[in-house]
Motif scaffolding. Structure first.
Motif, PDB file in Angstrom:
ATOM      1  N   LEU A 146      49.382  -4.571 103.226  1.00  0.00           N
ATOM      2  CA  LEU A 146      50.758  -4.083 103.211  1.00  0.00           C
ATOM      3  C   LEU A 146      51.651  -5.188 103.765  1.00  0.00           C
ATOM      4  CD1 LEU A 146      52.045  -0.582 104.169  1.00  0.00           C
ATOM      5  CD2 LEU A 146      53.186  -2.582 105.110  1.00  0.00           C
ATOM      6  N   TRP A 147      52.627  -5.578 102.967  1.00  0.00           N
ATOM      7  CA  TRP A 147      53.588  -6.603 103.368  1.00  0.00           C
ATOM      8  C   TRP A 147      54.936  -5.951 103.625  1.00  0.00           C
ATOM      9  CZ3 TRP A 147      50.063  -7.598  99.460  1.00  0.00           C
ATOM     10  CH2 TRP A 147      49.244  -8.725  99.618  1.00  0.00           C
ATOM     11  N   MET A 148      55.491  -6.170 104.800  1.00  0.00           N
ATOM     12  CA  MET A 148      56.906  -5.918 105.042  1.00  0.00           C
ATOM     13  C   MET A 148      57.593  -7.246 104.778  1.00  0.00           C
ATOM     14  SD  MET A 148      59.102  -3.640 105.830  1.00  0.00           S
ATOM     15  CE  MET A 148      60.859  -3.704 106.152  1.00  0.00           C
ATOM     16  N   LEU A 149      58.351  -7.321 103.695  1.00  0.00           N
ATOM     17  CA  LEU A 149      58.778  -8.613 103.173  1.00  0.00           C
ATOM     18  C   LEU A 149      59.799  -9.320 104.049  1.00  0.00           C
ATOM     19  CD1 LEU A 149      58.903  -7.601  99.420  1.00  0.00           C
ATOM     20  CD2 LEU A 149      57.199  -9.025 100.563  1.00  0.00           C
ATOM     21  N   THR A 150      60.317  -8.658 105.068  1.00  0.00           N
ATOM     22  CA  THR A 150      61.174  -9.337 106.039  1.00  0.00           C
ATOM     23  C   THR A 150      60.378  -9.896 107.210  1.00  0.00           C
ATOM     24  OG1 THR A 150      61.575  -7.225 107.153  1.00  0.00           O
ATOM     25  CG2 THR A 150      63.159  -7.900 105.471  1.00  0.00           C
ATOM     26  N   TYR A 151      59.076  -9.660 107.222  1.00  0.00           N
ATOM     27  CA  TYR A 151      58.213 -10.124 108.311  1.00  0.00           C
ATOM     28  C   TYR A 151      57.512 -11.398 107.867  1.00  0.00           C
ATOM     29  CZ  TYR A 151      54.153 -10.200 111.449  1.00  0.00           C
ATOM     30  OH  TYR A 151      53.185 -10.569 112.348  1.00  0.00           O
ATOM     31  N   MET A 152      57.599 -12.438 108.685  1.00  0.00           N
ATOM     32  CA  MET A 152      56.944 -13.689 108.337  1.00  0.00           C
ATOM     33  C   MET A 152      56.554 -14.437 109.609  1.00  0.00           C
ATOM     34  SD  MET A 152      60.037 -16.186 107.058  1.00  0.00           S
ATOM     35  CE  MET A 152      58.802 -17.275 106.355  1.00  0.00           C
ATOM     36  N   ARG A 153      55.728 -15.428 109.434  1.00  0.00           N
ATOM     37  CA  ARG A 153      55.273 -16.226 110.571  1.00  0.00           C
ATOM     38  C   ARG A 153      56.436 -17.030 111.138  1.00  0.00           C
ATOM     39  NH1 ARG A 153      51.337 -16.991 106.555  1.00  0.00           N
ATOM     40  NH2 ARG A 153      49.311 -16.054 107.039  1.00  0.00           N
ATOM     41  N   GLY A 193      68.613 -18.078 116.774  1.00  0.00           N
ATOM     42  CA  GLY A 193      68.773 -18.550 115.404  1.00  0.00           C
ATOM     43  C   GLY A 193      67.870 -17.812 114.439  1.00  0.00           C
ATOM     44  N   ASN A 194      67.953 -18.210 113.167  1.00  0.00           N
ATOM     45  CA  ASN A 194      67.240 -17.518 112.105  1.00  0.00           C
ATOM     46  C   ASN A 194      66.209 -18.425 111.464  1.00  0.00           C
ATOM     47  OD1 ASN A 194      68.865 -15.097 112.258  1.00  0.00           O
ATOM     48  ND2 ASN A 194      70.507 -16.308 111.344  1.00  0.00           N
ATOM     49  N   LYS A 195      65.209 -17.796 110.903  1.00  0.00           N
ATOM     50  CA  LYS A 195      64.192 -18.502 110.135  1.00  0.00           C
ATOM     51  C   LYS A 195      64.729 -18.766 108.735  1.00  0.00           C
ATOM     52  CE  LYS A 195      60.072 -19.629 108.384  1.00  0.00           C
ATOM     53  NZ  LYS A 195      59.310 -20.819 108.712  1.00  0.00           N
ATOM     54  N   THR A 196      64.749 -20.019 108.331  1.00  0.00           N
ATOM     55  CA  THR A 196      65.230 -20.361 106.994  1.00  0.00           C
ATOM     56  C   THR A 196      64.073 -20.309 106.007  1.00  0.00           C
ATOM     57  OG1 THR A 196      64.868 -22.699 107.495  1.00  0.00           O
ATOM     58  CG2 THR A 196      67.074 -21.810 107.861  1.00  0.00           C
ATOM     59  N   PRO A 197      64.234 -19.638 104.865  1.00  0.00           N
ATOM     60  CA  PRO A 197      63.141 -19.493 103.894  1.00  0.00           C
ATOM     61  C   PRO A 197      62.900 -20.780 103.111  1.00  0.00           C
ATOM     62  CG  PRO A 197      65.118 -18.443 103.071  1.00  0.00           C
ATOM     63  CD  PRO A 197      65.445 -18.937 104.444  1.00  0.00           C
ATOM     64  N   THR A 198      62.088 -21.672 103.647  1.00  0.00           N
ATOM     65  CA  THR A 198      61.819 -22.952 102.992  1.00  0.00           C
ATOM     66  C   THR A 198      60.406 -23.035 102.437  1.00  0.00           C
ATOM     67  OG1 THR A 198      61.187 -23.902 105.137  1.00  0.00           O
ATOM     68  CG2 THR A 198      63.489 -24.147 104.447  1.00  0.00           C
ATOM     69  N   SER A 199      59.460 -22.295 102.997  1.00  0.00           N
ATOM     70  CA  SER A 199      58.070 -22.390 102.562  1.00  0.00           C
ATOM     71  C   SER A 199      57.821 -21.485 101.361  1.00  0.00           C
ATOM     72  CB  SER A 199      57.135 -22.000 103.712  1.00  0.00           C
ATOM     73  OG  SER A 199      55.794 -21.990 103.277  1.00  0.00           O
ATOM     74  N   SER A 200      56.950 -21.951 100.457  1.00  0.00           N
ATOM     75  CA  SER A 200      56.564 -21.156  99.288  1.00  0.00           C
ATOM     76  C   SER A 200      55.166 -20.570  99.446  1.00  0.00           C
ATOM     77  CB  SER A 200      56.620 -22.026  98.026  1.00  0.00           C
ATOM     78  OG  SER A 200      55.742 -23.139  98.154  1.00  0.00           O
ATOM     79  N   ARG A 206      62.863 -14.273  99.080  1.00  0.00           N
ATOM     80  CA  ARG A 206      62.042 -15.478  98.964  1.00  0.00           C
ATOM     81  C   ARG A 206      60.554 -15.147  99.103  1.00  0.00           C
ATOM     82  NH1 ARG A 206      63.084 -20.991  99.299  1.00  0.00           N
ATOM     83  NH2 ARG A 206      61.142 -22.058  98.785  1.00  0.00           N
ATOM     84  N   GLN A 207      60.228 -14.275 100.028  1.00  0.00           N
ATOM     85  CA  GLN A 207      58.821 -13.946 100.232  1.00  0.00           C
ATOM     86  C   GLN A 207      58.261 -13.115  99.079  1.00  0.00           C
ATOM     87  OE1 GLN A 207      57.217 -14.339 104.441  1.00  0.00           O
ATOM     88  NE2 GLN A 207      58.364 -12.432 104.459  1.00  0.00           N
ATOM     89  N   TYR A 208      59.085 -12.288  98.473  1.00  0.00           N
ATOM     90  CA  TYR A 208      58.606 -11.538  97.315  1.00  0.00           C
ATOM     91  C   TYR A 208      58.313 -12.479  96.152  1.00  0.00           C
ATOM     92  CZ  TYR A 208      58.477  -8.191  93.476  1.00  0.00           C
ATOM     93  OH  TYR A 208      58.096  -7.459  92.378  1.00  0.00           O
ATOM     94  N   SER A 209      59.160 -13.473  95.967  1.00  0.00           N
ATOM     95  CA  SER A 209      58.901 -14.465  94.928  1.00  0.00           C
ATOM     96  C   SER A 209      57.605 -15.222  95.209  1.00  0.00           C
ATOM     97  CB  SER A 209      60.082 -15.436  94.835  1.00  0.00           C
ATOM     98  OG  SER A 209      59.833 -16.449  93.885  1.00  0.00           O
TER      99      SER A 209
END
Length: 763
Positions: free
Chosen positions: A155-162, A181-188, A566-569
């Motif tokens: 189960l992924w909560m798509l706003t949750y990331m490392r 600050g915020n985490k910028t979605p740079t990793s694929s 970004r994480q869903y993609s």
């Protein structure tokens, strides 16, 4: 003939006067009754005393009042009862559902389901509300259409990331209670799952390992390392718990809307059938439903059992030993949390509403998509600020006295204009008796909070909520990380904490209270989903919300929306790759097959190796046709076992509360394929045998116990034999099944076989 006698004229005049007096008296009584009714309705709808005759014109006019929620109580006037006057915040008519589920097949015989949500709170002027992916779940269906062998995986909560390395380092700094600050979605890379639904025990063992490592190793190397590691683990736990809360809110809203839509569809269908039966009537009118759909498709998505499993596993994952709980705890866990939330919201709603009424303030509830009021706003009328001699009690409100606050008289911040009539009831600008009242927001509270409403936003003092949230965290960190005090090892500290908590709780003081983590997490979701909040007010709340945050790992609302997309993609790319999600599911099946080749002792050391290597080592079996068939059979047995366990513990008579044909089907599955079933399956079958009067179900219970034929099954057969009537046919049937079970089991020792046969007799 005309009467000219003076006496007759006097009598006629007296009759006319009596008639006029009676008419005037009746009119007076009627008007008096109307006035009393109006006064009564005003009292019921007012959260504050009736406004004075003279009112000051507002000096600050907001860009537009928000769309107002409809309160669930009608005994008090609430701020949301006022009609909106700004067209910018009105939702446009659209057929876009509130939630929809998207299904994507995976090459390995699995499915990826994603819940999309319509963010009415993020709607731009003249544009439809944006839709973002919220939550994704993998269902391992083994490539067939049989739901009995399906199993939920990740189960992924798509706003949750490392978090980034910088955020990790800052989260380990002791006494740093600030958003950084915020985490910028740079990793694929593929996102990290929030929970592995198929292997919760491994996560529990990891938690126990880190708990022991912290207390045995890290705490023994001095205060700096102890404080840093404990602070990081606390922030990481809170960050994950916040997203678990959001996932539970999304699943709860989706499930409530689905149930409501199903009930409405059934009602509409029954009404349509009634309409069809009366279509011969000349004035028959067809029934149609033209409301905006809340869900895209009732037939797609998750089953009721899967929804229950996801919600229960998420709740249990926040407990130390929650991963060890089985499916028989799911229903109790979800019901307990739902009842606690309902009680807290109802209690805090009424407490806050009464305090607002007493203090002359306006109360406005804020709701989630399913209509659940999770938060509330308190407002004050600027025209009432002239009452400088009015006393203010801040019990349960925990804000400063607004009547003596000179800043409110010259308020330059956000405000709204609402319209009320002479009886202080909400109306619109077209009413000739409408008078504008400028309302200033004072505070925002979380209702789903223990003991008292949780102060989340103070519009006059941004540090007020943070100081109250910080009080508990600072005291605990100072006591445990610096002074090394423990409630279990220091009696004076334990007594002092309990006494302080009791006094502050009784007085409604928001100091050293339970964390606001749940309320803050739900507030983020509510701001995104609720389209009735004015954009200016929403921006004001979001800015203040991030200033109150204590966790360096968190991100603000706008950043989380970008992260979700970004994480869903990235998740879709991972699911499409042959070496991605499909290969991962195949490996998980290999790990699931370990139980078919190894005993409990070997599996214990396999799990220990996984824990000691921080999850790097996982023992897997090479898939073969035989192991794949056993895997499918094991899942089917587990599916029917869960059903029978629920049947056994739900009612003293199975056929009353359950469809007996469904119970027979599950019993028949165990009777055919239950050789590897667990002891809980045997106990459930024996319990159903005692609870039902259906002869076929009873026979299937005995067949299932004979097929299971483990220690638990034989013990249950012996117990049933002793409880049966001496000369009954069921006693003979039980004895026959027990004889065959002990004679065919080559694992039993001769002494055990002899002891059992000594009770039931030789064949």
């Amino acid at each position: 003939m005309v009467t000219t006698d003076p006496g007759n004229r006097d009598r006629a005049s007296a009759q006319v006067l009596q008639f006029c007096f009676a008419a005037v008296l009746a009119a007076a009584i009627f008007l008096l009754g109307s006035t009393e009714n109006a006064a009564q309705s005003t009292t019921q709808l007012a959260l504050k005393p009736p406004a004075p005759a003279k009112t000051n014109e507002p000096t600050q006019v907001s860009p537009g009042p928000p769309a107002l929620e409809e309160g669930r109580r009608e005994d008090a006037k609430t701020a949301e009862d006022s009609p909106r006057t700004s067209s910018d915040t009105e939702p446009t008519a659209t057929a876009q559902p509130q939630f929809r589920v998207e299904r994507m097949p995976i090459a390995s015989g699995a499915e990826l389901f994603t819940i999309f949500g319509r963010l009415d709170g993020m709607r731009a002027a003249g544009q439809p509300a944006p839709e973002i992916p919220l939550l994704s779940v993998v269902r391992d269906s083994l490539g067939d259409n049989n739901p009995e062998n399906d199993r939920l995986r990740y189960l992924w909560m798509l706003t949750y990331m490392r978090p980034t390395l910088v955020k990790r380092v800052l989260s380990a700094v002791p006494f740093l209670y600030q958003h950084v600050g915020n985490k910028t979605p740079t990793s694929s890379n593929a996102p990290a799952p929030l929970i592995d639904l198929a292997n919760t025990k491994r996560q529990t063992w990891n938690n126990l390992f880190w708990f022991g490592l912290q207390n045995v190793l890290f705490d023994s190397y001095g205060i700096p390392l102890k404080a840093a590691t404990r602070n990081y683990r606390r922030n990481a736990t809170d960050y994950r718990a916040a997203h678990i809360t959001q996932a539970l809110s999304i699943l709860g809203s989706y499930d409530n809307l689905r149930q409501r839509a199903r009930d409405e569809s059934e009602l509409l269908a029954s009404s349509q059938m009634l309409s069809d039966s009366e279509s011969s009537a000349p004035n028959a009118v067809p029934i149609s439903d033209v409301k905006t759909p809340r869900l895209a498709d009732l037939g797609s998505g998750f089953t009721a059992g899967e929804m229950l499993e996801m919600r229960a596993r998420l709740i249990l994952s926040t407990k130390l030993l929650g991963g060890f709980y089985g499916p028989d705890w799911f229903d109790f866990t979800v019901i307990k949390r739902s009842m606690a939330a309902t009680d807290s919201i109802g209690h805090n709603w009424e407490m806050l509403r009464q305090r607002a009424e007493t203090e002359g303030l306006y109360f406005q509830p804020l709701t989630m998509p399913d209509g659940t009021a999770t938060h509330a706003l308190l407002w004050i009328a600027k025209s009432d600020l002239s009452q400088t001699n009015r006393r203010f009690g801040n019990r349960f409100l925990n804000i400063s006295d607004p009547w003596k606050d000179h800043r409110l008289r010259n308020w330059t911040g956000y405000s709204q204009v609402r319209y009320f009539d002479q009886d202080n009831r909400p109306t619109n600008t077209g009413d000739p008796q409408a008078r504008p009242i400028e309302l200033i927001p004072l505070a925002l509270y979380g209702l789903d909070h223990r003991k008292i409403p949780a102060l989340l936003i103070d519009f006059r003092d941004g540090l007020n909520p943070k100081k109250r949230e910080l009080s508990r965290r600072f005291f605990r960190d100072l006591a445990k990380n610096v002074l090394s005090l423990s409630s279990f090892g220091n009696l004076p500290y334990f007594v002092g904490c309990k006494t302080f908590d009791f006094v502050t709780g009784r007085r409604g003081m928001d100091i050293n209270q339970p964390t606001r983590l749940t309320s803050y997490s739900e507030l983020k979701l509510m701001l995104s989903f609720n389209g009735t909040i004015d954009p200016g007010l929403r921006n004001e709340i979001e800015q203040r919300l991030e200033n109150v945050s204590l966790n360096p790992l968190t991100n603000d609302n706008q950043a989380e929306i970008q992260l979700a997309r970004r994480q869903y993609s990235a998740l879709l790319d991972f699911a499409r790759r042959p070496d991605g999600l499909a290969a991962k599911i195949e490996k998980d099946r290999g790990a699931e097959m370990t139980a078919f080749r190894h005993g409990s002792v070997s599996r214990f050391f396999f799990n220990l190796g996984n824990v000691l290597t921080f999850g790097r080592y996982v023992h897997r079996e090479q898939a073969t046709p035989e192991l794949s068939a056993r895997l499918e059979a094991t899942r089917v047995i587990r599916y029917h076992t869960n059903i029978l366990v629920e049947v056994a513990k739900s009612s003293p008579q199975a056929e009353v509360a359950w469809d007996i044909e469904m119970v027979r089907r599950s019993l028949r599955a165990l009777a055919d394929r239950g050789a590897g079933a667990s002891g809980s399956a045997a106990r459930a079958a024996a319990m159903i045998f005692r609870q039902t009067n259906d002869d076929e179900a009873r026979r299937l219970c005995l067949d299932a116990l004979y097929k299971i034929n483990n220690q638990s099954a034989r013990s249950e057969l012996v117990r049933l034999y002793r409880l049966a009537q001496p000369q009954s046919e069921w006693r003979a049937a039980i004895a026959d099944h027990l004889r065959k079970a002990v004679t065919e089991d080559r694992r039993m020792k001769p002494a055990e076989v002899k002891a059992v046969l000594g009770q039931v007799g030789q064949p």
